[in-house]
Design a protein around this motif. Structure first.
Motif, mmCIF file in Angstrom:
data_model
loop_
_atom_site.group_PDB
_atom_site.id
_atom_site.type_symbol
_atom_site.label_atom_id
_atom_site.label_comp_id
_atom_site.label_asym_id
_atom_site.label_seq_id
_atom_site.Cartn_x
_atom_site.Cartn_y
_atom_site.Cartn_z
ATOM 1 N N SER A 181 12.381 -10.931 -24.263
ATOM 2 C CA SER A 181 13.498 -10.825 -25.183
ATOM 3 C C SER A 181 14.666 -11.641 -24.652
ATOM 4 O O SER A 181 14.829 -11.812 -23.438
ATOM 5 N N ALA A 182 15.488 -12.140 -25.572
ATOM 6 C CA ALA A 182 16.658 -12.915 -25.189
ATOM 7 C C ALA A 182 17.881 -12.041 -24.952
ATOM 8 O O ALA A 182 18.966 -12.563 -24.684
ATOM 9 N N THR A 183 17.719 -10.741 -25.042
ATOM 10 C CA THR A 183 18.860 -9.841 -24.877
ATOM 11 C C THR A 183 19.412 -9.930 -23.448
ATOM 12 O O THR A 183 18.656 -9.864 -22.484
ATOM 13 N N GLY A 184 20.716 -10.097 -23.333
ATOM 14 C CA GLY A 184 21.371 -10.148 -22.035
ATOM 15 C C GLY A 184 21.244 -11.468 -21.324
ATOM 16 O O GLY A 184 21.592 -11.571 -20.140
ATOM 17 N N ALA A 185 20.744 -12.513 -22.003
ATOM 18 C CA ALA A 185 20.589 -13.811 -21.356
ATOM 19 C C ALA A 185 21.949 -14.433 -21.062
ATOM 20 O O ALA A 185 22.913 -14.248 -21.808
ATOM 21 N N THR A 186 22.032 -15.152 -19.977
ATOM 22 C CA THR A 186 23.248 -15.875 -19.582
ATOM 23 C C THR A 186 23.001 -17.358 -19.764
ATOM 24 O O THR A 186 22.036 -17.905 -19.231
ATOM 25 N N VAL A 187 23.860 -17.994 -20.545
ATOM 26 C CA VAL A 187 23.736 -19.416 -20.832
ATOM 27 C C VAL A 187 24.873 -20.154 -20.136
ATOM 28 O O VAL A 187 26.048 -19.846 -20.359
ATOM 29 N N CYS A 188 24.519 -21.104 -19.286
ATOM 30 C CA CYS A 188 25.503 -21.892 -18.551
ATOM 31 C C CYS A 188 25.355 -23.368 -18.913
ATOM 32 O O CYS A 188 24.324 -23.782 -19.432
ATOM 33 N N ALA A 207 22.232 -26.003 -20.536
ATOM 34 C CA ALA A 207 21.268 -26.636 -19.645
ATOM 35 C C ALA A 207 20.683 -25.656 -18.643
ATOM 36 O O ALA A 207 19.671 -25.963 -18.004
ATOM 37 N N VAL A 208 21.293 -24.492 -18.470
ATOM 38 C CA VAL A 208 20.771 -23.457 -17.578
ATOM 39 C C VAL A 208 20.800 -22.135 -18.329
ATOM 40 O O VAL A 208 21.848 -21.730 -18.842
ATOM 41 N N VAL A 209 19.650 -21.467 -18.388
ATOM 42 C CA VAL A 209 19.538 -20.166 -19.056
ATOM 43 C C VAL A 209 18.924 -19.189 -18.070
ATOM 44 O O VAL A 209 17.901 -19.487 -17.435
ATOM 45 N N ILE A 210 19.556 -18.024 -17.943
ATOM 46 C CA ILE A 210 19.079 -16.985 -17.026
ATOM 47 C C ILE A 210 18.679 -15.780 -17.856
ATOM 48 O O ILE A 210 19.532 -15.156 -18.515
ATOM 49 N N LEU A 211 17.398 -15.444 -17.840
ATOM 50 C CA LEU A 211 16.886 -14.265 -18.534
ATOM 51 C C LEU A 211 16.788 -13.122 -17.533
ATOM 52 O O LEU A 211 16.166 -13.269 -16.480
ATOM 53 N N PRO A 212 17.402 -11.969 -17.820
ATOM 54 C CA PRO A 212 17.380 -10.864 -16.846
ATOM 55 C C PRO A 212 15.988 -10.244 -16.727
ATOM 56 O O PRO A 212 15.098 -10.494 -17.545
ATOM 57 N N ARG A 213 15.802 -9.470 -15.671
ATOM 58 C CA ARG A 213 14.545 -8.760 -15.477
ATOM 59 C C ARG A 213 14.285 -7.837 -16.657
ATOM 60 O O ARG A 213 15.185 -7.128 -17.129
ATOM 61 N N GLU A 214 13.060 -7.817 -17.122
ATOM 62 C CA GLU A 214 12.687 -6.996 -18.269
ATOM 63 C C GLU A 214 11.299 -6.428 -18.040
ATOM 64 O O GLU A 214 10.308 -7.158 -18.071
ATOM 65 N N TYR A 269 18.720 -25.626 -23.924
ATOM 66 C CA TYR A 269 17.809 -24.637 -24.492
ATOM 67 C C TYR A 269 18.596 -23.615 -25.297
ATOM 68 O O TYR A 269 19.633 -23.109 -24.844
ATOM 69 N N GLY A 270 18.082 -23.325 -26.483
ATOM 70 C CA GLY A 270 18.674 -22.302 -27.327
ATOM 71 C C GLY A 270 17.855 -21.033 -27.283
ATOM 72 O O GLY A 270 16.643 -21.048 -27.023
ATOM 73 N N LEU A 271 18.514 -19.905 -27.554
ATOM 74 C CA LEU A 271 17.851 -18.600 -27.501
ATOM 75 C C LEU A 271 17.160 -18.309 -28.819
ATOM 76 O O LEU A 271 17.673 -18.629 -29.894
ATOM 77 N N LEU A 272 15.987 -17.683 -28.737
ATOM 78 C CA LEU A 272 15.257 -17.223 -29.913
ATOM 79 C C LEU A 272 15.342 -15.710 -29.949
ATOM 80 O O LEU A 272 14.872 -15.040 -29.029
ATOM 81 N N ALA A 273 15.969 -15.169 -30.963
ATOM 82 C CA ALA A 273 16.174 -13.719 -31.041
ATOM 83 C C ALA A 273 15.063 -13.075 -31.852
ATOM 84 O O ALA A 273 14.382 -13.706 -32.656
ATOM 85 N N GLY A 305 28.995 -15.671 -20.398
ATOM 86 C CA GLY A 305 27.906 -16.452 -20.970
ATOM 87 C C GLY A 305 26.800 -15.605 -21.530
ATOM 88 O O GLY A 305 25.767 -16.125 -21.894
ATOM 89 N N SER A 306 26.919 -14.308 -21.633
ATOM 90 C CA SER A 306 25.858 -13.460 -22.162
ATOM 91 C C SER A 306 25.752 -13.653 -23.662
ATOM 92 O O SER A 306 26.751 -13.801 -24.370
#
Length: 487
Positions: A236-243, A280-287, A195-199, A266-267
């Motif tokens: 928002s994709a801000t601060g997402a961690t991509v693993c 393959a793993v994306v973590i979106l922080p609490r928003e 998965y890719g991030l959409l800004a 990975g931010s």
């Protein structure tokens, strides 16, 4: 069956020039010997045991946990199910609750004392309609974590997540990041989606860029844009961690300005181009009210068949077990047409139960009943038709006796009489029909009270040489059977 009797005066001409006239045979068929009590009791016990086992198996199937038949069902012990992960989480002290409808999910979370102690996981969105997806997004607000397993672009859009599917493969990946879900050396050895991030997402996701990036395969109803939509702010994709970065993403980021952090935390920066960092793993922080959201791009890693490979078990436990309560959501068929939070059914011709399904089902059932009635009337009443010729049941026996008499084959007739007597004695005495003659003689001697030598001569003695000896043998065999029957 007792031996047939003939007029002795007419039997003396056997072998002569003229064939003597036979008197009518007087054939009697004794009642069939009952089975032994021991064999009957054994069969009854076997039938009772089989009935008990069948009832137990049926009750186990009925009372067992419900299954949807979808992949990663927590109640499915097959290779594609996720029962192993659910049971391990329970052993680790996590209270795993399974809900199979959006109404049950809202009811469960609504009754919770604190949603911060809950984690919600969606493992398969096959039956997740657009209205149910909106209600799910609102229901998981203020929970500790929301986990989505290998969603596609349509499901990402319905859940208002700023991600898009960039690749699918089965090559092994290394985490390369440190987070609450993955360690840097964790390895993913199952098929995955990246998965890719959409800004730059903001405002209403249904009128913004999140809906614009949905693939053309998703149909939209003609009146969807005109109808008022409830406000649903995009993440928002801000601060997402991509693993577990994919090979193209990791090689591309190593030469850019963000390459130094691709194997570290990975931010992703907020202004990163869409798809520049994909994993393959994306973590979106609490928003705001939205919880921490974890997108696991490998459904196979959670399955019973693959959960013990590589670091899949550790990844599963970290992703699903951060809180003491886990709510496992398995959408049901009714969720395809579930209304949105405002109570309005979202028009989506590409999904949901067709409106014609119920009337078509009733029409098909009526057609089946009508066809059955039409075919049943064609059978008509049962008609009893008298036979043209009446054939007596004793006809075969009499005809065979005449053949024996005409051929003067006394040994063959004697063997037939003795074979029938042995069979009937074995049934009467509760012995198998294949019992040796010696054992049968012993049993018949005890039952009839006749001398052992006489019984042996009757059942296994020399063949008669005259018609008178044959008739005498038949009479004595009948007397022996009567003695055993009356004993």
């Amino acid at each position: 069956m007792s031996a047939p009797t003939r007029d002795l005066s007419e039997a003396s001409g056997v072998g002569g020039a003229s064939t003597p006239r036979l008197a009518p045979w007087n054939t009697t068929v004794p009642a069939r010997a009952p089975r032994s009590r021991r064999r009957t009791a054994f069969r009854a016990i076997v039938l009772v045991v089989v009935a008990v086992v069948a009832a137990w198996a049926l009750s186990a199937v009925i009372a067992g946990p419900p299954r949807s038949g979808l992949p990663l069902d927590p109640g499915d012990a097959g290779r594609s199910g996720a029962r192993a992960a659910a049971e391990v989480l329970r052993q680790q002290g996590v209270d795993v609750s399974v809900v199979r409808g959006i109404d049950d999910l809202e009811r469960t979370l609504g009754a919770a004392d604190s949603r911060a102690r809950w984690t919600v996981v969606l493992t398969d969105a096959t039956y997740l309609g657009q209205g149910a997806a909106e209600r799910l997004t609102r229901a998981v607000e203020q929970t500790r974590r929301f986990v989505v397993v290998e969603p596609d672009d349509v499901e990402l859009g319905d859940l208002a997540l700023p991600l898009t599917v960039t690749d699918r493969s089965g090559t092994s990946l290394t985490a390369g990041c440190r987070s609450d879900v993955a360690d840097p050396n964790d390895r993913l050895g199952a098929s995955w989606s990246s998965y890719g991030l959409l800004a730059g997402l903001a405002g209403d996701v249904r009128s913004g860029s999140a809906r614009d990036r949905t693939p053309p395969a998703r149909p939209t109803g003609p009146d969807t844009s005109a109808a008022p939509q409830p406000p649903l702010l995009a993440r928002s994709a801000t601060g997402a961690t991509v693993c577990f970065l994919t090979p193209d993403a990791s090689s591309g980021s190593s030469s850019g300005g963000t390459g130094s952090t691709s194997r570290g935390s990975g931010s992703a920066p907020a202004d990163a181009p869409a798809g520049a960092r994909s994993g393959a793993v994306v973590i979106l922080p609490r928003e705001g009210r939205a919880p921490e959201t974890v997108v696991l791009g490998s459904a196979a890693a959670l399955s019973n068949g693959k959960v013990l490979d590589a670091a899949h078990a550790a990844l599963t436990l970290r992703a699903l077990g951060p809180t003491e309560h886990l709510l496992w959501y398995v959408p049901g068929v009714s969720d395809l047409d579930a209304p949105d939070p405002s109570g309005r059914h979202v028009a989506d011709p590409g999904r949901g139960v067709p409106e014609w399904l119920v009337p078509a089902s009733w029409l098909l059932a009526a057609a089946v009943v009508a066809f059955a009635l039409a075919r049943g009337r064609r059978l008509g009443r049962l008609v009893v038709e008298p036979l043209r010729v009446v054939v007596r049941a004793v006809e075969t026996t009499e005809a065979r006796g005449r053949l024996y008499h005409r051929a003067a084959d006394r040994p063959l007739a004697a063997r037939a009489l003795r074979t029938g007597t042995r069979t009937r004695l074995a049934d009467r005495l509760g012995l198998p029909r294949e019992t040796p003659v010696v054992a049968l003689v012993e049993a018949a001697t005890r039952a009839s009270g006749h001398p052992h030598h006489d019984v042996e001569q009757l059942l296994d003695g020399p063949d008669p040489t005259t018609d008178r000896d044959l008739l005498l043998l038949a009479q004595r065999l009948a007397d022996l059977e009567e003695s055993v029957r009356s004993a």
